[in-house]
Design an enzyme around this catalytic site. Structure first.
Site, PDB file in Angstrom:
ATOM      1  N   LYS A 282       0.840  -1.054   0.179  1.00  0.00           N
ATOM      2  CA  LYS A 282      -0.150   0.072  -0.139  1.00  0.00           C
ATOM      3  C   LYS A 282       0.738   1.230   0.168  1.00  0.00           C
ATOM      4  O   LYS A 282       2.059   1.000   0.231  1.00  0.00           O
ATOM      5  CB  LYS A 282      -0.892   0.009   1.262  1.00  0.00           C
ATOM      6  CG  LYS A 282      -0.211   0.051   2.494  1.00  0.00           C
ATOM      7  CD  LYS A 282      -1.077  -0.211   3.808  1.00  0.00           C
ATOM      8  CE  LYS A 282      -0.213  -0.441   4.949  1.00  0.00           C
ATOM      9  NZ  LYS A 282      -0.967  -0.813   6.367  1.00  0.00           N
TER      10      LYS A 282
ATOM     11  N   TYR B 223      15.525  31.364   5.716  1.00  0.00           N
ATOM     12  CA  TYR B 223      14.433  32.132   6.261  1.00  0.00           C
ATOM     13  C   TYR B 223      14.212  31.969   7.680  1.00  0.00           C
ATOM     14  O   TYR B 223      14.738  31.356   8.435  1.00  0.00           O
ATOM     15  CB  TYR B 223      13.002  31.103   6.171  1.00  0.00           C
ATOM     16  CG  TYR B 223      12.566  31.245   4.469  1.00  0.00           C
ATOM     17  CD1 TYR B 223      12.555  32.461   3.813  1.00  0.00           C
ATOM     18  CD2 TYR B 223      12.468  30.024   3.745  1.00  0.00           C
ATOM     19  CE1 TYR B 223      12.011  32.574   2.420  1.00  0.00           C
ATOM     20  CE2 TYR B 223      11.929  30.085   2.357  1.00  0.00           C
ATOM     21  CZ  TYR B 223      11.575  31.155   1.731  1.00  0.00           C
ATOM     22  OH  TYR B 223      11.290  30.889   0.699  1.00  0.00           O
TER      23      TYR B 223
HETATM   24  C1  LIG Z   1      -0.244  -1.744   6.825  1.00  0.00           C
HETATM   25  C2  LIG Z   1      -0.914  -2.933   7.157  1.00  0.00           C
HETATM   26  C3  LIG Z   1       0.025  -4.104   7.193  1.00  0.00           C
HETATM   27  C4  LIG Z   1       1.400  -4.126   7.418  1.00  0.00           C
HETATM   28  O1  LIG Z   1       1.940  -3.570   8.440  1.00  0.00           O
HETATM   29  P1  LIG Z   1       3.718  -3.297   8.814  1.00  0.00           P
HETATM   30  O2  LIG Z   1       3.749  -2.902  10.243  1.00  0.00           O
HETATM   31  O3  LIG Z   1       4.124  -2.474   7.894  1.00  0.00           O
HETATM   32  O4  LIG Z   1       4.402  -4.748   8.584  1.00  0.00           O
HETATM   33  C5  LIG Z   1      -0.549  -5.279   7.882  1.00  0.00           C
HETATM   34  N1  LIG Z   1      -1.963  -5.409   7.922  1.00  0.00           N
HETATM   35  C6  LIG Z   1      -2.573  -4.394   7.722  1.00  0.00           C
HETATM   36  C7  LIG Z   1      -4.171  -4.638   7.952  1.00  0.00           C
HETATM   37  C8  LIG Z   1      -2.178  -3.245   7.136  1.00  0.00           C
HETATM   38  O5  LIG Z   1      -3.204  -2.174   7.052  1.00  0.00           O
END
Ligand SMILES: *Cc1c(COP(=O)(O)O)cnc(C)c1O
Length: 386
Positions: free
Chosen positions: A51, A278
């Site tokens: 994601k 700045y």
């Molecule tokens: C993002 C996510 C993960 C992965 O989590 P990490 O800590 O990056 O390994 C696993 N399960 C769900 C439902 C997520 O949204």
């Protein structure tokens, strides 16, 4: 004199890439992390969580690289992310983990995206969207066992089970949940959540459902809790080489996949008492060499890094000085002999013997590496090495 020196230098430096601010993505490191993490849970299926554009690493390239290694399951947060991967030719299982709205149901069925169903109201919608398909359309039920985020609570599960009985086109292939405190191995919350999960799964089994995949573990639980591996692990951050908790480094060797780098755009000598950037929040206390880097907060280099931020250059650490701007950031190069425009700079990642961890950079600005990685700017090209 200074003018004559300057005249010898080309005015505008040029490199193969127009602007040398880039995120180098080491696909060998990604694959090594994948193999190392898979070895921790050989009995379980591996879902690569890609994601947010694979936490800023580029979902298409990362997914293809992992698919070549045999990874069959990919997790995204939005239908748009799933569509991008399908459009790029990824034929493997894609899971929509982040919830969806009723109007998205037909498209996710059509694209063969497996949704995490977190609300019983989504069931009839999916069922009618799946009506034209041969065989049951696979779904995973997402239970809220105590994280109080997306999911069906154990209390609401009996109603969802009743609704499911009328959904002839759906197959409950998986049941999953999210741990609120996986990073803390001593947390009593995790134990309670695992108990609630067992209870939910038992209710589904009593109703005659036989989910093939039970899954709970994120990166932290994959490394710290073998009792939470079940049939599938869902791994994000660790895949990108960052330990979700420090203790992880004792169990598995991870290599950071992203190196955020640039080159010095300009180097100038200034007298003591010179205000920088700045608001002149930094004023030189000695005659100084100031480097200007073509990177700023629009690239994901956080504004808070004027307090304690460092970069790697010529085997040295140089401190960030003055306000980080939208497109430019200054560093103090007084202690870096020979620093010159065009020199490579590492913002995070390794360089020679030294390395700056995205975890440490995140800590400096009061966030976590997750946020840092996925907010590397859109104008920063991802360059792939393997
Ligand atoms: C993002 C996510 C993960 C992965 O989590 P990490 O800590 O990056 O390994 C696993 N399960 C769900 C439902 C997520 O949204």
């Amino acid at each position: 004199m200074a003018e004559r020196e300057a005249a010898k230098q080309p005015k505008i430096l040029s490199f193969s890439c127009a602007r040398p601010t880039l995120a180098e993505i080491d696909l060998n490191a990604l694959v090594a992390n994948y193999q190392a993490l898979r070895a921790l849970a050989v009995e379980a299926e591996f879902m690569a969580v890609v994601k947010a554009d694979a936490y800023g690493h580029g979902a298409v390239e990362v997914s293809h690289a992992l698919a070549r290694e045999g990874c069959r399951h990919f997790g995204v947060a939005t239908l748009g992310e799933a569509k991008e991967l399908r459009a790029a030719g990824l034929d493997e299982r894609i899971y929509l983990m982040g919830g969806f709205f009723a109007q998205e149901a037909p498209e996710l069925v059509e694209l063969d995206i497996v949704p995490f169903v977190a609300d019983q109201s989504a069931l009839p919608v999916l069922d009618s969207a799946a009506a034209g398909r041969a065989g049951g359309f696979p779904i995973h039920l997402k239970l809220d066992t105590g994280a109080t985020r997306l999911g069906i609570t154990v209390e609401d599960l009996p109603d969802a089970i009743q609704t499911l009985k009328h959904c002839r086109h759906l197959t409950v292939e998986g049941v999953c949940t999210l741990l609120a405190s996986a990073a803390d191995p001593s947390s009593p919350v995790t134990q309670r959540q695992l108990g609630a999960f067992d209870q939910g799964v038992e209710m589904l089994r009593c109703a005659g459902l036989a989910p093939r995949y039970l899954h709970v573990a994120n990166s932290a639980a994959t490394v710290l809790r073998a009792d939470a591996h079940f049939d599938m692990i869902r791994v994000g951050l660790a895949l990108y080489g960052l330990p979700p908790v420090p203790a992880v480094v004792n169990t598995v060797k991870l290599t950071p996949v992203m190196t955020f780098k640039t080159r010095l755009l300009q180097v100038k000598r200034v007298p003591a008492g010179t205000g920088v950037s700045y608001g002149h929040t930094f004023v030189t206390r000695r005659p100084s060499v100031i480097g200007v880097m073509p990177v700023g907060y629009a690239d994901g280099y956080r504004r808070g890094l004027q307090h304690g931020g460092e970069v790697l250059i010529r085997g040295h650490r140089a401190p960030v000085v003055g306000a980080v701007c939208m497109d430019l950031t200054m560093v103090d190069l007084t202690e870096v002999p020979g620093a010159a425009a065009g020199d490579p700079v590492v913002l995070w990642g390794g360089s020679g013997e030294d390395a700056i961890s995205a975890n440490d950079v995140a800590h400096l600005v009061g966030t976590i590496s997750y946020e840092l990685l996925c907010t590397v700017g859109r104008r920063v090209p991802r360059v792939y090495r393997n």
